[in-house]
Design a protein around this motif. Structure first.
Motif, PDB file in Angstrom:
ATOM      1  N   ALA A 243      69.959  29.284  10.780  1.00 46.22           N
ATOM      2  CA  ALA A 243      70.431  28.625  11.998  1.00 46.22           C
ATOM      3  C   ALA A 243      70.482  29.598  13.171  1.00 46.22           C
ATOM      4  N   ASP A 244      70.897  30.836  12.881  1.00 48.46           N
ATOM      5  CA  ASP A 244      71.003  31.806  13.973  1.00 48.46           C
ATOM      6  C   ASP A 244      69.633  32.091  14.598  1.00 48.46           C
ATOM      7  N   ASP A 245      68.600  32.190  13.774  1.00 49.97           N
ATOM      8  CA  ASP A 245      67.252  32.447  14.302  1.00 49.97           C
ATOM      9  C   ASP A 245      66.767  31.265  15.146  1.00 49.97           C
ATOM     10  N   ILE A 246      67.062  30.056  14.678  1.00 52.51           N
ATOM     11  CA  ILE A 246      66.638  28.877  15.441  1.00 52.51           C
ATOM     12  C   ILE A 246      67.375  28.811  16.771  1.00 52.51           C
ATOM     13  N   LEU A 247      68.671  29.124  16.766  1.00 52.65           N
ATOM     14  CA  LEU A 247      69.439  29.116  18.014  1.00 52.65           C
ATOM     15  C   LEU A 247      68.928  30.173  18.990  1.00 52.65           C
ATOM     16  N   ALA A 248      68.504  31.320  18.473  1.00 52.99           N
ATOM     17  CA  ALA A 248      67.941  32.362  19.337  1.00 52.99           C
ATOM     18  C   ALA A 248      66.655  31.871  19.994  1.00 52.99           C
ATOM     19  N   ARG A 249      65.829  31.172  19.204  1.00 52.83           N
ATOM     20  CA  ARG A 249      64.609  30.614  19.770  1.00 52.83           C
ATOM     21  C   ARG A 249      64.935  29.554  20.818  1.00 52.83           C
ATOM     22  N   ALA A 250      65.958  28.752  20.576  1.00 53.07           N
ATOM     23  CA  ALA A 250      66.369  27.733  21.544  1.00 53.07           C
ATOM     24  C   ALA A 250      66.872  28.387  22.828  1.00 53.07           C
ATOM     25  N   GLN A 251      67.599  29.489  22.692  1.00 51.82           N
ATOM     26  CA  GLN A 251      68.069  30.195  23.881  1.00 51.82           C
ATOM     27  C   GLN A 251      66.902  30.751  24.688  1.00 51.82           C
ATOM     28  N   ASP A 252      65.905  31.329  23.999  1.00 54.85           N
ATOM     29  CA  ASP A 252      64.730  31.840  24.705  1.00 54.85           C
ATOM     30  C   ASP A 252      64.005  30.721  25.449  1.00 54.85           C
ATOM     31  N   ALA A 253      63.876  29.575  24.775  1.00 59.33           N
ATOM     32  CA  ALA A 253      63.198  28.450  25.422  1.00 59.33           C
ATOM     33  C   ALA A 253      63.976  27.952  26.640  1.00 59.33           C
ATOM     34  N   SER A 254      65.308  27.943  26.521  1.00 62.16           N
ATOM     35  CA  SER A 254      66.108  27.492  27.664  1.00 62.16           C
ATOM     36  C   SER A 254      66.011  28.468  28.831  1.00 62.16           C
ATOM     37  N   GLU A 255      65.945  29.762  28.530  1.00 64.87           N
ATOM     38  CA  GLU A 255      65.795  30.752  29.602  1.00 64.87           C
ATOM     39  C   GLU A 255      64.438  30.620  30.288  1.00 64.87           C
ATOM     40  N   LEU A 256      63.393  30.337  29.487  1.00 62.88           N
ATOM     41  CA  LEU A 256      62.080  30.114  30.090  1.00 62.88           C
ATOM     42  C   LEU A 256      62.085  28.864  30.971  1.00 62.88           C
ATOM     43  N   ALA A 257      62.763  27.805  30.481  1.00 63.66           N
ATOM     44  CA  ALA A 257      62.851  26.577  31.279  1.00 63.66           C
ATOM     45  C   ALA A 257      63.588  26.831  32.583  1.00 63.66           C
ATOM     46  N   LEU A 258      64.665  27.626  32.517  1.00 65.96           N
ATOM     47  CA  LEU A 258      65.423  27.940  33.718  1.00 65.96           C
ATOM     48  C   LEU A 258      64.578  28.757  34.696  1.00 65.96           C
ATOM     49  N   ALA A 259      63.801  29.714  34.178  1.00 63.96           N
ATOM     50  CA  ALA A 259      62.936  30.521  35.042  1.00 63.96           C
ATOM     51  C   ALA A 259      61.881  29.660  35.718  1.00 63.96           C
ATOM     52  N   GLU A 260      61.279  28.732  34.958  1.00 65.44           N
ATOM     53  CA  GLU A 260      60.272  27.859  35.553  1.00 65.44           C
ATOM     54  C   GLU A 260      60.895  26.914  36.577  1.00 65.44           C
ATOM     55  N   LEU A 261      62.111  26.446  36.295  1.00 65.07           N
ATOM     56  CA  LEU A 261      62.789  25.581  37.253  1.00 65.07           C
ATOM     57  C   LEU A 261      63.087  26.334  38.550  1.00 65.07           C
ATOM     58  N   ARG A 262      63.501  27.599  38.425  1.00 67.09           N
ATOM     59  CA  ARG A 262      63.745  28.408  39.620  1.00 67.09           C
ATOM     60  C   ARG A 262      62.452  28.617  40.406  1.00 67.09           C
ATOM     61  N   ALA A 263      61.339  28.815  39.686  1.00 70.65           N
ATOM     62  CA  ALA A 263      60.055  29.001  40.365  1.00 70.65           C
ATOM     63  C   ALA A 263      59.676  27.752  41.151  1.00 70.65           C
ATOM     64  N   VAL A 264      59.932  26.568  40.564  1.00 64.46           N
ATOM     65  CA  VAL A 264      59.631  25.324  41.275  1.00 64.46           C
ATOM     66  C   VAL A 264      60.500  25.201  42.515  1.00 64.46           C
ATOM     67  N   VAL A 265      61.775  25.533  42.388  1.00 62.04           N
ATOM     68  CA  VAL A 265      62.683  25.446  43.530  1.00 62.04           C
ATOM     69  C   VAL A 265      62.247  26.404  44.633  1.00 62.04           C
ATOM     70  N   ARG A 266      61.854  27.633  44.246  1.00 64.59           N
ATOM     71  CA  ARG A 266      61.403  28.602  45.250  1.00 64.59           C
ATOM     72  C   ARG A 266      60.120  28.136  45.929  1.00 64.59           C
TER      73      ARG A 266
END
Length: 396
Positions: A243-266
């Motif tokens: 579970a911990d490994d899957i949650l780490a992958r989910a966190q990485d994916a959420s950070e990538l989504a946040l970065a892409e969302l910031r890029a769209v806003v910029r």
């Protein structure tokens, strides 16, 4: 007035004299073609077309808007106000413009001839050792210096008298070639209709771009986060160690989504434009370009936010094209405010040969500029360099 500014005015007067003399020469040829059109009716449409072409050339030279489509009958000379004004301009400019232009160009040549006379009179054939106005032969060095002073006098005429003569030469065009009230209104309505359509198209394109960025990037990342979180919930029950490994992958994916969302806003409106200035935004843009870019910005004040955003995105699109297609080793971005205009020029030393009418990038640049009543000019000869210049009204 400073000496530099006075010299610049004199040089500009010589240039305007040369171009004015050329249009006067063409007006004389049109005069002949109009006379032929009066005798041979079948030649009238061709003659009227030449009249409009030369008149529009003079309008561009004087910075006036282009005229309405020409009439095709010689009756238009007497019945259509616009064609009648063009005809009167042609008759006046063919005479007045020709002689003033010739006089000014002769003075400009005499500056060099007489101003340098003390240096060349000894080596010239004896019959040519005379000043421009045809004084007797010069036999002494003192006489040669006197001729040199005449060259200085011609320079004085160029700096102080020639600009007045140029204005006199251009006066008929400024009075007769400007559109009448009805023409001006019709042209302005057509222009506003076109720019409104361009603004709507640019807005629709921007919405589609944002939608694609959110759909293809951010949304897919968020779906991945949702899937990983669901897998983590099941793993807590079945296999807590994974579970911990899957949650780490989910966190990485959420950070990538946040970065892409910031890029769209910029990409909608770069924060640096709000927090700092267009110069800083262009410098930041240049720093991220794969091709080395030099930014030369001369902006003493701020423009409207929409104008600065348009200039920023034009530069971004132009530099993207440079990086993808030009094969350039260096690019330059020059932006300056000239009165109430913002001028942006992007130049690269690539292979050239770009098609001004092809590619979505150039189309997007043109639509953005036209939405602000701006203009776009591109030159790209084979072998380079390629230059994209955009002029935007900035309301200052």
């Amino acid at each position: 007035m400073s000496v530099r500014r006075r010299l610049r005015i004199g040089i500009e007067a010589v240039e305007r004299s040369a171009t004015g003399w050329f249009t006067a020469f063409l007006a004389g040829l049109v005069w002949v073609s109009m006379a032929i059109g009066l005798v041979v009716p079948s030649a009238a449409p061709w003659a009227l077309g030449r009249l409009r072409a030369v008149a529009d050339m003079e309008r561009r030279r004087l910075g006036l808007p282009a005229g309405m489509p020409p009439q095709t009958s010689m009756r238009a000379v007497f019945g259509d106000p616009a064609t009648g004004r063009e005809t009167r301009w042609m008759l006046i400019h063919a005479v007045l413009g020709f002689f003033i232009g010739m006089l000014n160009l002769t003075i400009a040549v005499d500056i060099v001839r007489d101003g340098l006379f003390p240096l060349w009179w000894r080596i010239a054939p004896a019959a040519d050792a005379t000043p421009a106005i045809g004084f007797p032969l010069i036999r002494t060095q003192n006489g040669a210096w006197l001729v040199g002073l005449m060259g200085v006098g011609y320079l004085f005429l160029t700096l102080y008298v020639m600009p007045w003569l140029v204005r006199l030469m251009e006066l008929p065009g400024r009075r007769l070639l400007k559109p009448g009230p009805g023409e001006d209104m019709a042209m302005r309505i057509a222009e506003l209709t076109a720019t409104r359509a361009a603004a709507l198209d640019a807005h629709a394109v921007e919405l589609r771009r944002i939608e694609r960025a959110l759909h293809d990037g951010t949304q897919n990342r968020l779906v991945a986060v949702s899937v990983l979180l669901g897998a983590a919930r099941r793993a807590v029950v079945r296999d807590p160690a994974s579970a911990d490994d899957i949650l780490a992958r989910a966190q990485d994916a959420s950070e990538l989504a946040l970065a892409e969302l910031r890029a769209v806003v910029r990409s909608i409106l770069p924060p640096v434009l709000t927090d700092r200035s267009l110069s800083d935004a262009l410098a930041s843009l240049a720093a991220t370009c794969p091709v080395p870019v030099t930014v030369d910005a001369d902006l003493p004040g701020r423009c409207a936010a929409s104008v600065e955003a348009t200039a920023y995105f034009v530069a971004a699109e132009a530099l993207t094209n440079v990086a993808k297609h030009s094969g350039a080793s260096h690019a330059t971005v020059v932006v300056a405010r000239e009165a109430d205009k913002l001028r942006l020029r992007v130049t690269d030393d690539g292979r050239g040969g770009a098609d001004a009418n092809g590619g979505t990038g150039l189309t997007g640049i043109r639509r953005r500029a036209e939405a602000h009543d701006g203009t776009v000019t591109m030159t790209s000869p084979v072998g380079g360099p390629t230059t994209v210049e955009v002029i935007l009204p900035c309301g200052l």
